[in-house]
Write a protein that holds these residues in place. Structure first.
Motif, short mmCIF file in Angstrom:
data_model
loop_
_atom_site.label_atom_id
_atom_site.label_comp_id
_atom_site.label_asym_id
_atom_site.label_seq_id
_atom_site.Cartn_x
_atom_site.Cartn_y
_atom_site.Cartn_z
N THR A 88 0.87 -1.17 0.00
CA THR A 88 0.00 0.00 0.00
C THR A 88 0.91 1.22 0.00
O THR A 88 1.95 1.22 0.64
N PHE A 89 0.52 2.23 -0.77
CA PHE A 89 1.38 3.41 -0.85
C PHE A 89 0.54 4.67 -0.94
O PHE A 89 -0.46 4.74 -1.64
N GLN A 90 0.97 5.67 -0.20
CA GLN A 90 0.37 7.00 -0.35
C GLN A 90 1.49 8.02 -0.25
O GLN A 90 2.50 7.80 0.40
N TYR A 91 1.33 9.16 -0.99
CA TYR A 91 2.41 10.14 -1.03
C TYR A 91 2.57 10.88 0.28
O TYR A 91 3.66 11.19 0.71
N GLU A 92 1.41 11.18 0.91
CA GLU A 92 1.49 11.87 2.20
C GLU A 92 0.55 11.18 3.16
O GLU A 92 -0.43 10.57 2.76
N GLU A 93 0.84 11.34 4.42
CA GLU A 93 -0.03 10.87 5.48
C GLU A 93 -1.42 11.46 5.26
O GLU A 93 -1.56 12.66 5.03
N GLY A 94 -2.44 10.62 5.24
CA GLY A 94 -3.81 11.14 5.10
C GLY A 94 -4.25 11.37 3.67
O GLY A 94 -5.42 11.62 3.42
N ALA A 95 -3.31 11.32 2.72
CA ALA A 95 -3.70 11.49 1.31
C ALA A 95 -4.35 10.21 0.80
O ALA A 95 -4.32 9.18 1.48
N ASP A 96 -4.93 10.28 -0.40
CA ASP A 96 -5.53 9.08 -0.98
C ASP A 96 -4.47 8.01 -1.22
O ASP A 96 -3.33 8.33 -1.54
N LYS A 97 -4.89 6.77 -1.08
CA LYS A 97 -3.95 5.68 -1.35
C LYS A 97 -3.80 5.51 -2.86
O LYS A 97 -4.78 5.35 -3.58
N VAL A 98 -2.55 5.57 -3.33
CA VAL A 98 -2.30 5.43 -4.76
C VAL A 98 -2.27 3.95 -5.13
O VAL A 98 -2.72 3.56 -6.20
N LEU A 99 -1.72 3.13 -4.23
CA LEU A 99 -1.74 1.68 -4.42
C LEU A 99 -2.41 1.06 -3.21
O LEU A 99 -2.15 1.46 -2.08
#
Lengths: 290, 272, 282
Positions: free
Chosen positions: C13-24
């Motif tokens: 699982t990956f997101q660019y910032e804490e709280g941002a939408d999950k990209v993966l």
């Protein structure tokens, strides 16, 4: 508005060791309301050609006439010309610069010296044309948008000048299928609803087959072929030579004819081929339930 | 089409001077500057002139190209000459109205002007015969002992090399954005200075945005090719001091010695 | 060619910032040694993010990525992973560092500390492999887009990786450049057994892959051979992706009742099937 090129040649860095003839004796007329596709592989001169259409480049030899008037003659107002012939460059999103989408789209109309009210209306209309909601996006920064949206804002920036001829240099380059289809639909709507003359540089023969009424094939700075798509797509060898190929539907027709199937000469879009094959199946009575 | 730009002053031909190690050329240029500064004596200048002519002939750089470097300096040259000529005290030679021309003034004027001319020529001889990339390599290596004092020699050279790589790309981009804004009715040519400066905004903003994007992309590309600073790096371009380099150094030292000897043994006033 | 896994993505699982939408979102996949894997997806589907997780440019928020037996979150292995899994990017202009082609190819080797003579040997071989030996002394800005990308491939190839990841490396090229670059990658895959992970939104570039993974909204939407994936014309369309023209034509004819079989991809296959039904000799 018609555009005519008379014996136009253009030479880069004339007189230096890097001299290169990019256009060679081009003669070409584009009539009001046409949808013309300009094709040819990189370096064939098509980008140089489009820059002649609104006077960004001046021909080394020959003349460019818009509505019968030489645009490079003394005393011609280039700014006014550029409003009439709108040019959208490749990757136009890289030219956005304002804080808001509205201001960026207003740049062209403001340079035309229009009153504020008119500018505002034009921005709204232009955003409408490119399927961007004014309420939602007018005050956002263009740099916060997605790539496809940025491109639509950039196109709106040209549309806001309300040109009667729109020239687009590979408007779908780098976009994914969804972004591509959207841009092509916008162009189609402008052509059909606003009767804007479209000149589109494209590498996709399938898009050209589907959309354009005429195609111009360029090779080494000259026009190798020009005419209705159904005629030009017959010239397979020439297209091959120009590095272009033919639409998938044309390839299939050719193969089927080799196998002895009778098909009319001028089928070139997937829709036409679908309809024709369906007709043949029906005639053969091979369809269940029909 | 911006394919034909050449960067800096570099004059790309092959010559014994071009083949010298860039580090040696930097050192030689520095020594030459020292020589020009210690020269007290007109006969010394003749020696320097002979040396410069010989070196430029050897470099296959046309005389005209060589002199180009002096062009932007012509006003400063004239100014220096006149300033020294008019505002020195000493033995009067002649006078035009209230303006007195002294022997010392004339001497000083010629002295400083020659100094300036030779400074420019000797540095252009280096930049004309050394590609910017070789120059930055040379500087990196010359300054690398300073790394002990945390002097960022490698980083500076890398920055310079990347700048050189991206200049043509950015120039092409500038041209494109300029045309795109012109197509939207922008006017970069007319109006007063303020209007023109304001007209640059639609050009500069996209250029900055794109430079930052390029920088981000490049950083990622460099990292994914294992770039982690100058430590433990090997180089494809290895600089090598050859016999010719030592020979050039020898000649330069000889020149300096001769200048010093002339300073000592030829009385100041002998020529001029 | 063994079927040994050389990249393993395990519930990432990956997101660019804490709280941002999950990209993966909880994505798992395996890449086999010697495989040509195409990852298809529209812009914003998460495919480029996935690419950057595969050589440690990004680190997973949850789950783990293992490349050639090394965990990307192990800092000691970062440089080894990047040597094993080379990457080429989208914009050909923004990944060339040096002012001369051969020096750019040298860049990775210099960083790895490869000795000079070995470096020269590897550069020559890499340029040869992408057919760019003749332009070794050229300045990058004099090259076409396709040539620049081939230089970028050579730069990675010289580092002798086991995997090459191409992150939308043809998106900015003309058809000729795209064909050149794709051809080089297929040849490396075929002749040198290079594992290739080809990330794209152009369906036609995935047609010759061994396997396709379609990513949408940060998860795997479809997976299989090109034939299996492209047969799902309806699904592909809802994912905003194209299918080969012939697959689309066959699908629309089928919908109108023409009895064409599933799995038609090429003009040749279409010709054959249409002929069975219509040609005079049958």
């Amino acid at each position: 508005m018609s555009i005519e090129l008379k014996h136009v040649s253009y030479v880069y860095s004339a007189g230096s060791a890097f001299e290169r003839r990019a256009l060679n004796d081009i003669c070409l007329t584009i009539e009001d309301g046409e949808y013309v596709a300009l094709c040819g592989h990189t370096g064939c001169g098509k980008s140089t050609l489009v820059q002649h259409l609104n006077g960004l480049l001046q021909p080394t030899e020959g003349q460019v006439l818009v509505d019968g008037k030489d645009i490079n003659a003394e005393g011609v107002d280039r700014k006014r010309l550029r409003q009439k012939v709108g040019l959208v460059f490749q990757y136009p999103e890289y030219q956005l610069f304002e804080e808001t989408v509205e201001k960026d789209i207003a740049f062209g109309p403001r340079n035309m010296g229009l009153p504020e009210k008119e500018i505002h209306e034009r921005v709204r209309r232009a955003m409408d044309h490119v399927h961007m909601s004014y309420e939602k996006y007018a005050q956002s920064s263009p740099f916060d948008l997605s790539g496809g949206q940025m491109r639509r804002v950039a196109i709106a920036g040209v549309l806001a000048m309300e040109p009667s001829v729109l020239v687009l240099d590979e408007p779908t380059a780098g976009l994914d299928p969804r972004g591509r289809d959207r841009i092509l639909r916008i162009i189609q709507e402008l052509h059909e609803e606003k009767n804007v003359t479209i000149i589109m540089v494209s590498h996709s023969m399938d898009d050209v087959a589907r959309l354009a009424s005429r195609m111009i094939v360029m090779m080494d700075g000259t026009i190798a072929a020009s005419g209705p798509c159904r005629e030009v797509f017959q010239k397979r060898d020439l297209l091959e030579q120009a590095g272009l190929g033919v639409p998938a539907a044309v390839k299939l027709c050719l193969k089927l004819r080799e196998q002895g199937l009778q098909l009319p000469e001028d089928l070139y879009t997937a829709e036409e081929l679908h309809d024709h094959l369906l007709k043949l199946f029906k005639e053969k009575g091979g369809l269940k339930g029909c | 089409m911006l394919n034909n730009i050449t960067l800096g002053q570099y004059y790309p031909v092959d010559s014994p001077i071009h083949r010298l190690d860039p580090r040696m050329k930097i050192i030689l240029t520095l020594l030459m500057i020292v020589g020009v500064f210690i020269c007290q004596n007109f006969s010394g200048y003749i020696l320097i002139l002979l040396f410069t002519v010989a070196a430029s002939r050897l470099s296959h750089v046309p005389f005209k190209v060589m002199m180009k470097g002096l062009k932007p300096l012509r006003f400063i040259l004239v100014f220096t000459f006149l300033l020294n000529l008019f505002f020195s005290t000493g033995t009067e030679l002649f006078h035009v109205g209230p303006v007195v021309i002294t022997r010392e003034g004339l001497r000083q004027a010629i002295h400083y002007s020659l100094r300036l001319v030779f400074l420019v020529i000797s540095t252009s001889l280096m930049t004309l015969t050394t590609s910017p990339i070789a120059l930055s390599d040379g500087l990196e290596q010359l300054f690398s002992p300073l790394k002990v004092f945390h002097f960022p020699a490698h980083e500076l050279a890398m920055m310079m090399s990347i700048a050189l790589r991206f200049i043509p790309t950015l120039m092409e981009e500038t041209d494109k954005i300029m045309k795109a804004q012109k197509a939207r009715g922008a006017d970069f040519e007319s109006g007063n200075l303020l209007a023109r400066a304001k007209a640059m905004v639609p050009l500069l903003v996209p250029l900055f945005v794109s430079s930052f994007r390029r920088a981000g992309d490049l950083a990622m590309a460099m990292e994914s090719r294992c770039y982690h600073g100058g430590e433990h790096r090997t180089r494809l371009r290895v600089l090598k001091i050859t016999g010719n380099d030592w020979l050039a150094l020898g000649i330069m030292i000889l020149l300096l010695v001769l200048i010093v000897l002339l300073n000592i043994f030829v009385p100041k006033g002998l020529i001029l | 060619m063994s079927n040994q896994a050389c990249v393993q993505v395990d519930h990432v699982t990956f997101q660019y910032e804490e709280g941002a939408d999950k990209v993966l979102k909880d994505i798992s996949l395996t890449v086999n040694r010697g495989e040509f894997l195409a990852i298809l997806g529209h812009n914003g589907s998460g495919k480029s993010t996935l690419a950057k997780l595969l050589n440690g440019l990004y680190l997973p928020g949850e789950g783990r990525v293992v490349v050639c037996g090394m965990d990307t979150s192990d800092e000691n292995e970062t440089w080894n992973i990047r040597q094993k899994a080379g990457m080429i990017f989208q914009n050909p202009d923004n990944q060339i560092v040096a002012t001369v082609v051969r020096e750019d190819v040298a860049f990775g080797l210099e960083n790895m500390g490869v000795p000079h003579d070995e470096m020269v040997r590897r550069i020559d071989a890499a340029l040869e492999a992408v057919h760019m030996s003749e332009r070794a002394e050229s300045a990058p800005h004099m090259l076409s887009g396709g040539q620049k990308q081939r230089v970028a491939i050579a730069g990675v190839l010289a580092m002798e990786p086991e995997i090459i990841i191409a992150d939308e490396s043809t998106a900015m090229l003309d058809p000729q450049g795209r064909a050149e670059v794709l051809e080089v990658m297929h040849r490396l895959n075929r002749e040198k057994g290079m594992t290739v992970i080809w990330i794209t939104h152009y369906m036609e570039e995935a047609a010759d892959a061994d396997r396709i993974i379609v990513i949408s909204d940060g998860t795997i939407a479809l997976e299989g051979t090109p034939r299996e994936v492209f047969s799902q014309v309806g699904t592909m369309r809802t994912l905003h992706l194209d299918v080969p023209h012939m697959a689309a034509l066959a699908d629309s004819l089928r919908k109108d009742g023409v009895p064409l079989p599933e799995g038609i991809l090429t003009v040749e296959e279409m010709t054959q099937e249409v002929c069975k039904l219509l040609c005079p000799s049958n």
